[in-house]
Motif scaffolding. Structure first.
Motif, PDB file in Angstrom:
ATOM      1  N   VAL A  65      -6.241  78.273 -93.967  1.00 35.05           N
ATOM      2  CA  VAL A  65      -7.526  78.552 -93.311  1.00 35.05           C
ATOM      3  C   VAL A  65      -7.750  80.060 -93.245  1.00 35.05           C
ATOM      4  N   GLY A  66      -9.015  80.455 -93.137  1.00 33.70           N
ATOM      5  CA  GLY A  66      -9.386  81.859 -93.147  1.00 33.70           C
ATOM      6  C   GLY A  66      -9.044  82.580 -91.862  1.00 33.70           C
ATOM      7  N   SER A  67      -9.079  83.911 -91.940  1.00 29.90           N
ATOM      8  CA  SER A  67      -8.624  84.727 -90.811  1.00 29.90           C
ATOM      9  C   SER A  67      -9.525  84.622 -89.595  1.00 29.90           C
ATOM     10  N   GLU A  68     -10.786  84.241 -89.761  1.00 26.82           N
ATOM     11  CA  GLU A  68     -11.685  84.135 -88.610  1.00 26.82           C
ATOM     12  C   GLU A  68     -11.729  82.731 -88.025  1.00 26.82           C
TER      13      GLU A  68
ATOM     14  N   VAL B  49       4.395  84.580 -85.088  1.00 25.13           N
ATOM     15  CA  VAL B  49       3.885  83.208 -85.206  1.00 25.13           C
ATOM     16  C   VAL B  49       2.560  83.149 -84.432  1.00 25.13           C
ATOM     17  N   PRO B  50       1.556  82.436 -84.928  1.00 26.75           N
ATOM     18  CA  PRO B  50       0.284  82.348 -84.191  1.00 26.75           C
ATOM     19  C   PRO B  50       0.479  81.818 -82.771  1.00 26.75           C
ATOM     20  N   SER B  51      -0.256  82.391 -81.842  1.00 23.90           N
ATOM     21  CA  SER B  51      -0.154  81.981 -80.443  1.00 23.90           C
ATOM     22  C   SER B  51      -1.209  80.937 -80.112  1.00 23.90           C
TER      23      SER B  51
ATOM     24  N   ALA C 265      -7.295  83.473 -81.763  1.00 23.97           N
ATOM     25  CA  ALA C 265      -7.695  84.369 -82.842  1.00 23.97           C
ATOM     26  C   ALA C 265      -6.539  85.308 -83.173  1.00 23.97           C
ATOM     27  N   GLN C 266      -6.333  85.521 -84.474  1.00 27.86           N
ATOM     28  CA  GLN C 266      -5.241  86.361 -84.953  1.00 27.86           C
ATOM     29  C   GLN C 266      -5.797  87.649 -85.553  1.00 27.86           C
ATOM     30  N   SER C 267      -4.914  88.554 -85.907  1.00 29.42           N
ATOM     31  CA  SER C 267      -5.322  89.765 -86.612  1.00 29.42           C
ATOM     32  C   SER C 267      -6.096  89.390 -87.873  1.00 29.42           C
TER      33      SER C 267
END
Length: 90
Positions: free
Chosen positions: A48-51, A3-5, A23-25
């Motif tokens: 939403v996008g990865s960045e 889960v996103p932190s 920020a995630q992988s």
């Protein structure tokens, strides 16, 4: 998949809110969903996008209570669980 932190409501009020997370992988995209608690169970969901590490939403009902959750998603790897809910007043 984790889960996103770091997910939290950075600001809320006047019919708008800003959500932030760590920020995630780069392999992961994020889904964010939110709902007005008085209109349970209808969610609004955004991808939403990865960045991206913030999302601004507007056109909320000012003074109403909402909850919001986030999860990671990746093509071929599926999705994480939804995060615990954060609550806020728009």
């Amino acid at each position: 998949m984790p889960v996103p932190s770091g997910f939290h409501v950075a600001t809320a009020g006047n019919g708008a809110a800003t959500f932030e997370w760590d920020a995630q992988s780069p392999a992961y995209l994020q889904d964010i969903r939110y709902r007005r608690l008085s209109v349970f169970p209808f969610w609004t969901q955004s991808a939403v996008g990865s960045e991206q590490t913030t999302l601004n939403v507007s056109d909320l009902a000012s003074g109403e209570n909402y909850e919001v959750q986030i999860r990671n998603r990746s093509n071929g790897l599926g999705v994480s669980d939804w995060s615990a809910s954060e609550t806020f007043t728009a």
